[in-house]
Design an enzyme around this catalytic site. Structure first.
Site, short mmCIF file in Angstrom:
data_model
loop_
_atom_site.label_atom_id
_atom_site.label_comp_id
_atom_site.label_asym_id
_atom_site.label_seq_id
_atom_site.Cartn_x
_atom_site.Cartn_y
_atom_site.Cartn_z
N CYS A 169 -14.10 -36.83 -27.15
CA CYS A 169 -15.20 -35.87 -27.14
C CYS A 169 -14.99 -34.75 -28.14
CB CYS A 169 -15.37 -35.31 -25.73
SG CYS A 169 -16.60 -34.01 -25.66
N GLU A 221 -43.06 -26.00 -19.36
CA GLU A 221 -44.09 -25.69 -18.36
C GLU A 221 -44.91 -26.94 -18.02
OE1 GLU A 221 -47.52 -23.19 -19.55
OE2 GLU A 221 -46.68 -23.25 -21.57
N LYS A 236 -19.99 -34.50 -33.47
CA LYS A 236 -21.34 -35.08 -33.61
C LYS A 236 -22.41 -34.01 -33.52
CE LYS A 236 -23.65 -35.89 -30.33
NZ LYS A 236 -23.54 -36.97 -29.39
N HIS A 279 -44.92 -19.55 -19.56
CA HIS A 279 -45.80 -19.77 -20.69
C HIS A 279 -45.49 -18.82 -21.83
CE1 HIS A 279 -49.46 -21.12 -22.61
NE2 HIS A 279 -49.81 -19.86 -22.81
N TYR A 309 -7.24 -26.64 -26.06
CA TYR A 309 -6.88 -27.60 -24.99
C TYR A 309 -5.38 -27.58 -24.76
CZ TYR A 309 -11.27 -29.97 -23.98
OH TYR A 309 -12.52 -30.26 -23.51
N GLY A 354 -27.95 -50.17 -31.60
CA GLY A 354 -29.18 -49.50 -31.16
C GLY A 354 -28.92 -48.63 -29.95
N THR A 414 -18.44 -37.49 -21.03
CA THR A 414 -17.40 -36.47 -20.89
C THR A 414 -17.46 -35.70 -19.56
OG1 THR A 414 -17.04 -36.18 -23.22
CG2 THR A 414 -16.65 -34.24 -21.87
N GLY A 423 -20.86 -50.27 -29.50
CA GLY A 423 -20.28 -50.11 -28.17
C GLY A 423 -18.80 -49.75 -28.25
N GLU A 464 -28.16 -41.69 -32.95
CA GLU A 464 -27.81 -40.30 -33.30
C GLU A 464 -27.39 -40.21 -34.77
OE1 GLU A 464 -26.40 -38.62 -28.93
OE2 GLU A 464 -24.84 -39.17 -30.35
N ALA A 485 2.48 -43.13 -24.48
CA ALA A 485 3.22 -43.54 -23.28
C ALA A 485 2.68 -44.88 -22.80
CB ALA A 485 3.06 -42.49 -22.20
N TYR A 528 -26.57 -45.13 -28.15
CA TYR A 528 -26.45 -43.68 -28.37
C TYR A 528 -25.97 -43.36 -29.80
CZ TYR A 528 -26.18 -42.22 -23.35
OH TYR A 528 -26.41 -41.92 -22.04
N CYS A 569 -18.53 -36.17 -29.09
CA CYS A 569 -19.63 -35.23 -28.79
C CYS A 569 -19.62 -33.97 -29.64
CB CYS A 569 -19.57 -34.79 -27.33
SG CYS A 569 -18.84 -35.96 -26.20
P1 NDP Z 1 -23.86 -48.46 -26.59
O1 NDP Z 1 -23.28 -49.34 -25.56
O2 NDP Z 1 -24.73 -47.32 -26.21
O3 NDP Z 1 -24.67 -49.34 -27.62
C1 NDP Z 1 -24.10 -50.47 -28.26
C2 NDP Z 1 -25.16 -51.11 -29.15
O4 NDP Z 1 -24.56 -52.15 -29.89
C3 NDP Z 1 -26.30 -51.69 -28.36
O5 NDP Z 1 -27.49 -51.41 -29.05
C4 NDP Z 1 -25.98 -53.18 -28.35
O6 NDP Z 1 -27.11 -54.00 -28.31
C5 NDP Z 1 -25.31 -53.34 -29.70
N1 NDP Z 1 -24.37 -54.47 -29.75
C6 NDP Z 1 -23.33 -54.71 -28.92
N2 NDP Z 1 -22.67 -55.84 -29.29
C7 NDP Z 1 -23.29 -56.29 -30.39
C8 NDP Z 1 -23.09 -57.41 -31.26
N3 NDP Z 1 -22.11 -58.30 -31.05
N4 NDP Z 1 -23.93 -57.57 -32.30
C9 NDP Z 1 -24.94 -56.71 -32.50
N5 NDP Z 1 -25.21 -55.65 -31.73
C10 NDP Z 1 -24.38 -55.44 -30.68
O7 NDP Z 1 -22.61 -47.97 -27.46
P2 NDP Z 1 -22.40 -46.83 -28.52
O8 NDP Z 1 -21.36 -47.36 -29.42
O9 NDP Z 1 -23.69 -46.37 -29.11
O10 NDP Z 1 -21.83 -45.65 -27.62
C11 NDP Z 1 -20.72 -45.88 -26.77
C12 NDP Z 1 -20.77 -45.00 -25.57
O11 NDP Z 1 -20.45 -43.67 -25.95
C13 NDP Z 1 -22.12 -44.89 -24.87
O12 NDP Z 1 -22.31 -45.90 -23.94
C14 NDP Z 1 -22.04 -43.55 -24.23
O13 NDP Z 1 -21.46 -43.70 -22.98
C15 NDP Z 1 -21.12 -42.76 -25.12
N6 NDP Z 1 -21.87 -41.80 -25.95
C16 NDP Z 1 -22.62 -40.82 -25.36
C17 NDP Z 1 -23.33 -39.93 -26.13
C18 NDP Z 1 -24.17 -38.89 -25.48
O14 NDP Z 1 -24.00 -38.63 -24.31
N7 NDP Z 1 -25.11 -38.28 -26.21
C19 NDP Z 1 -23.29 -39.98 -27.58
C20 NDP Z 1 -22.50 -41.05 -28.10
C21 NDP Z 1 -21.81 -41.90 -27.30
P3 NDP Z 1 -27.88 -54.32 -26.92
O15 NDP Z 1 -28.70 -53.10 -26.62
O16 NDP Z 1 -28.71 -55.49 -27.25
O17 NDP Z 1 -26.83 -54.61 -25.92
#
Ligand code: NDP
Length: 456
Positions: A42, A444, A50, A439, A98, A177, A314, A265, A183, A114, A179, A47
């Site tokens: 984070c 609102e 970012k 307002h 921290y 596609g 987080t 992911g 972003e 560790a 988070y 976070c």
């Molecule tokens: P996400 O799990 O949100 O998204 C992963 C994306 O990758 C999805 O669109 C998924 O498609 C796609 N994908 C997964 N595997 C493949 C593949 N083999 N080929 C093509 N596309 C694939 O992960 P992120 O990496 O965006 O973020 C990780 C985590 O970090 C989040 O889940 C969230 O918990 C945390 N995060 C939170 C934020 C916030 O609070 N603002 C900001 C950034 C991160 P599909 O949708 O089809 O599964």
């Protein structure tokens, strides 16, 4: 049996630091090991940096919007290297805080990796020192995942690398596609970079309310992001011509880019941690299985945060770590309730959401009422920005309890944090209606939506 420590925490990120501090404040003897930098994903590469990048990228649009308010802003220039330097210094400062807070609470910080030797023993990898502890807490988080279902995976960087790049790319291709992908697509498009987003589905942000997804996808396109849906990478090649890389998609399109980012992911960071030595049970994706007290199947080992793959945010890791320390050391047994957690996606404009989507609510409760509004924010009347806010409230028909609230628009994260209190308290639609509007504000609208949405 006596141990070197009452608690040994592996990982000084959000969850681990909170747990270690709270435990130490009760008088427990606590150590924490960190192989990278104090603060975790984070603070160091998630976070916090970012959000600074979001701020940096928003300025360009603000300068444009300012024209509608009488400003003329000429000769705007942007020095990415200077920004990355300031960003790095701030992250360093926060990481230091921290570390200082750990020290202040009496936690011993061990700056090396560790690994688990057995149910009560860890080994520091660099020094080879073995340490025993009555309780072990695993809070090692997650790590970016890039699949190997395309050629040239080695050319793809992740969110781990992005905050260090001093040279602003001329063009960028981002895969995913979720988070992180959406972003960063907004961040780079906002900074004036030619940005391509490649997502295997459509619309982006699977799992969110369908209408939110549609609006976010429209917003990406309106921000100038080239959105390639129902497409995946098939090959990434280094070309070192005008652009560094060439990306071939499975639909045959070829994109050129200076940087290629995978935001596909994250996976639990459990590989090589030695969990098997203690017999800790893992889920098939490598996450640590825990009960509601964050306890594993091994009596002396707990785990909190992303490594448990519950709700990977987080503040959730912090609450899980705090609950663990209160329960095990503070004599205040409680566990964290993972229901109705507010979350935001820092797109531009951002998303704020709490509770169930329309689709989830319909599936769970059948009869639901929907209240929604799409409107042009006041500021846009002069700025010329064409985007419209989406506000949506999902209500259980039987008792009028608000099950979910979804906002796409300026300040949505700030608004949803406050709405989250009402939703967590099981407020009804009537409670929203009884609240007087403030307002003029965007929020609102949440207390003035009187008519149920009736589909045509
Ligand atoms: P996400 O799990 O949100 O998204 C992963 C994306 O990758 C999805 O669109 C998924 O498609 C796609 N994908 C997964 N595997 C493949 C593949 N083999 N080929 C093509 N596309 C694939 O992960 P992120 O990496 O965006 O973020 C990780 C985590 O970090 C989040 O889940 C969230 O918990 C945390 N995060 C939170 C934020 C916030 O609070 N603002 C900001 C950034 C991160 P599909 O949708 O089809 O599964």
């Amino acid at each position: 049996m006596s141990y070197d420590y009452d608690l040994f925490t592996i990982g000084a990120g959000s969850g681990g630091v909170r747990a270690a501090r709270i435990a130490a404040q009760t008088g427990a003897k606590v150590a924490i090991a960190e192989e990278f930098r104090t603060g975790g994903t984070c603070v160091i590469r998630g976070c916090v940096p970012k959000k600074f990048m979001v701020y940096a990228s928003e300025f360009r649009k603000s300068f444009k919007d300012a024209a509608g308010f009488g400003y003329s802003i000429d000769n705007v220039s942007y020095d990415h290297a200077a920004f990355i330097k300031s960003l790095g210094a701030e992250v360093e400062r926060l990481s230091g805080i921290y570390a200082k807070n750990l020290g202040g609470a009496g936690v011993e910080l061990l700056k090396e990796r560790a690994e688990i030797v057995d149910a009560h023993t860890v080994k520091l990898v660099e020094s080879g020192r073995e340490i025993t502890a009555q309780r072990i807490l695993v809070a090692v988080g997650g790590t970016p995942f890039v699949p190997d279902d395309f050629e040239g995976r080695e050319h793809v960087i992740t969110s781990d690398d992005i905050f260090e790049i001093e040279e602003l790319p001329k063009s960028i291709v981002i895969a995913g596609g979720g988070y992180i992908a959406v972003e960063f697509a907004h961040i780079f498009a906002g900074l004036g970079v030619e940005t391509h987003l490649v997502y295997r589905g459509t619309p982006v942000l699977r799992g969110f309310d369908e209408e939110v997804r549609e609006v976010v996808q429209e917003g990406l396109i309106a921000a100038g992001v080239n959105v390639h849906t129902k497409a995946k990478f098939s090959k990434v090649e280094k070309v070192d011509a005008e652009f560094r890389y060439s990306v071939t998609l499975d639909n045959g399109s070829v994109l050129n880019a200076d940087r290629v980012v995978g935001a596909l992911g994250r996976v639990p960071h459990t590989k090589g941690l030695g969990l098997e030595n203690a017999g800790v049970e893992l889920a098939p994706n490598g996450s640590i299985k825990v009960d509601e007290w964050s306890k594993t199947n091994v009596d002396s080992i707990w785990a909190v945060g992303d490594v448990t793959d519950r709700v990977n945010l987080t503040p959730v890791a912090i609450r899980e770590g705090h609950a663990f320390a209160d329960t095990e050391f503070g004599g205040k047994a409680h566990h964290f309730d993972h229901d109705k957690i507010s979350t935001a996606v820092f797109t531009q404009p951002p998303v704020g959401t709490v509770g169930l989507s329309e689709e989830q609510a319909r599936e769970e409760y059948g009869e639901i009422d929907i209240y929604k509004s799409r409107f042009k924010p006041m500021k846009n009347a002069l700025s010329g920005d064409q985007s419209r806010v989406l506000m949506k409230i999902i209500v259980r028909a039987s008792d009028q309890v608000v099950l979910g609230c979804h906002i796409v628009g300026p300040d949505a994260p700030e608004i949803i944090q406050a709405v989250g209190i009402a939703v967590k308290m099981n407020a009804t639609k009537q409670d929203f209606d009884n609240t007087c509007a403030l307002h003029p504000s965007l929020a609102e609208e949440l207390v003035t939506m009187r008519n149920k949405f009736v589909p045509e």
